[in-house]
Design an enzyme around this catalytic site. Sequence first.
Site, PDB file in Angstrom:
ATOM      1  N   LYS A 106       0.891  -1.165   0.000  1.00  0.00           N
ATOM      2  CA  LYS A 106       0.000   0.000   0.000  1.00  0.00           C
ATOM      3  C   LYS A 106       0.922   1.205   0.000  1.00  0.00           C
ATOM      4  O   LYS A 106       1.405   1.649   1.035  1.00  0.00           O
ATOM      5  CB  LYS A 106      -0.886  -0.026   1.246  1.00  0.00           C
ATOM      6  CG  LYS A 106      -2.256   0.599   1.041  1.00  0.00           C
ATOM      7  CD  LYS A 106      -2.231   2.052   0.632  1.00  0.00           C
ATOM      8  CE  LYS A 106      -2.065   2.978   1.806  1.00  0.00           C
ATOM      9  NZ  LYS A 106      -1.829   4.387   1.397  1.00  0.00           N
ATOM     10  N   GLU A 112       9.018   1.270  11.367  1.00  0.00           N
ATOM     11  CA  GLU A 112      10.027   2.329  11.262  1.00  0.00           C
ATOM     12  C   GLU A 112       9.282   3.658  11.271  1.00  0.00           C
ATOM     13  O   GLU A 112       8.562   3.970  10.323  1.00  0.00           O
ATOM     14  CB  GLU A 112      10.863   2.124   9.999  1.00  0.00           C
ATOM     15  CG  GLU A 112      11.751   0.886  10.137  1.00  0.00           C
ATOM     16  CD  GLU A 112      12.403   0.430   8.843  1.00  0.00           C
ATOM     17  OE1 GLU A 112      12.337   1.149   7.839  1.00  0.00           O
ATOM     18  OE2 GLU A 112      12.967  -0.675   8.852  1.00  0.00           O
ATOM     19  N   CYS A 156      13.454  10.697   7.424  1.00  0.00           N
ATOM     20  CA  CYS A 156      13.235  10.322   8.832  1.00  0.00           C
ATOM     21  C   CYS A 156      14.520  10.423   9.635  1.00  0.00           C
ATOM     22  O   CYS A 156      14.498  10.672  10.831  1.00  0.00           O
ATOM     23  CB  CYS A 156      12.690   8.904   8.895  1.00  0.00           C
ATOM     24  SG  CYS A 156      13.804   7.707   8.168  1.00  0.00           S
ATOM     25  N   GLU A 204       8.670  16.370  15.652  1.00  0.00           N
ATOM     26  CA  GLU A 204       9.185  16.150  14.296  1.00  0.00           C
ATOM     27  C   GLU A 204       8.491  17.102  13.328  1.00  0.00           C
ATOM     28  O   GLU A 204       7.261  17.157  13.280  1.00  0.00           O
ATOM     29  CB  GLU A 204       8.921  14.700  13.850  1.00  0.00           C
ATOM     30  CG  GLU A 204       9.480  14.397  12.481  1.00  0.00           C
ATOM     31  CD  GLU A 204       9.097  13.008  11.964  1.00  0.00           C
ATOM     32  OE1 GLU A 204       7.903  12.683  11.975  1.00  0.00           O
ATOM     33  OE2 GLU A 204       9.998  12.261  11.551  1.00  0.00           O
TER      34      GLU A 204
END
Length: 503
Positions: A196, A272, A306, A407
């Site tokens: 996906k 992750e 990331c 973040e």
Amino acid sequence: MVQVQQVAVEMEERNRPVAADILNFIDGKFVKGGSGTTFPNIDPATGRETGRVHEATREDVDRAVAAAKRALTGPWGKMTTAERIRLIAAVADEIERRSEDFLDAEVADTGKPRAVAAHIDVPRGASNFRMFADIVTTLPTESFGTPTPDGSGAINYAVRKPKGVIAVVCPWNFPLLLMTWKVGPALACGNTVIVKPSEETPRTAALLGEVMDAVGMPAGVYNVVHGFGPGAAGEFLTAHPDVDAITFTGETGTGQAIMKQAAVGVRDISFELGGKNPAIVFADADLEKAAEGISRAAFLNSGQVCLGTERVYVEQSVFEPFVAKLAAAARALKPGNKGDPHYLGPMISEDHRQKVLGYYERAIAEGAIAVTGGGVPDVDAAAAGGFWVEPTIWTGLAHDSTVMREEIFGPCCGIIPFDTEDDAISWANDTDYGLSATVWTENLSRAHRVAAAMSVGVCWVNCWFLRDLRTAFGGSGQSGIGREGGAHSLEFYTELENICVKL
Ligand code: NAD
Ligand code: 6OD
């Protein structure tokens, strides 16, 4: 050959065709979604629609999962490891042969500089297959001779089996790289997959369907379903009872939602997730090297990495020269100007741009000084509709300000001076996340000491994003669950069965 429905759209840069209809790939065939619903695929560098994505319904996801389950006992499941590995190596070759098509697709979806996709995304797409094919063929399993009361003994040995049907749920920042990083080892271990891709970046997953078809991958081994997350293809897939394991890369909040879905049926997960990664620059560092490395870590892919650096701690005595060097590097970047060798790409979407600009405002409200950037750049008319922000550096932020804790996922970082090694370590570790860190010093003992003190999955010393696919990769804290890479990927993508034979 599978017939792929394509309508040619002229690519501004290279005049290559990029499919206007982006289809699901289920059981070896490109198909529209059952409901006929489509959603726009947007070029983030112009804000213009470049195609329509065919959304998968719950029934489409059911068909993909059923196809993947069937394939486990079909020709794919019956192949020897050598046959399987040959096919996977052919996938790597075919990605390389079609690298221009993959580059077109990745650039159309993300707006990232072609050079970035050419050096990072597409070659990694190929090596994720080649590398894990090698690892599977070379990794031994354990065996033990076991004493028995009658003296004849027993032998215990382990065999690895595929885990089954794997759901691969992906983000938008390195679409091909992060998808193949999961699909490569999953297939090398004999599983079947349903991918996906992010709703923002569906093209390379679909293109990989053409590659699978071209190399003769059996139907159902690789499937792609397009759509959104909650209440849509993402959730239909991760909640599906016939999915045996879920590997997910994305936001920590999404990971929490998927974890609940995985709890039903007790399915295995590998996560992750997000990061708020620190860099520590000591006075004994090579400052040129540190500024150059941290400039990459903060601004590559427009900060949408990331592993990127959003917090920089610099020893007081070199604070000013370091800030000046990093600011010069940021000012050299050219958002919106595709022709410039220092072209900096856009944010992935208008929503994401607004999120990043919200943090730019918040930083000032929290007392920051924007040494450079802080807003929206002037761009050429051709790029006027794109999702641009300026690369931005702040000083003056408190270590516990929101901007230094959450973040952002944009081209920005806050720089804070420190006096002692202990302060630098404790500030760097004072976070909910634990993905990566970088340490910049020419002192060997300090390099090892500080690197080992970082509470992260990966710490780079005097470098950043230098990857060896045999190494463990993942995060601690809210940055993830589990490790992939090398033998660790095989741990996740296989079940280990122990066989005990009485002699
Ligand atoms: P996201 O979590 O919004 O979406 C990722 C994927 O999850 C998409 O395909 C989305 O459709 C799907 N999804 C969303 N909700 C779902 C649900 N309830 N059930 C099933 N699927 C669902 O992440 P993003 O915005 O695409 O990517 C950016 C984030 O990813 C950042 O936080 C970044 O740090 C993280 N990231 C982490 C790593 C890593 O290796 N740790 C790598 C890349 C990106
Ligand atoms: O290099 C990799 O394997 C990897 N997973 C990189 C992640 C990048 C995040 O944006």
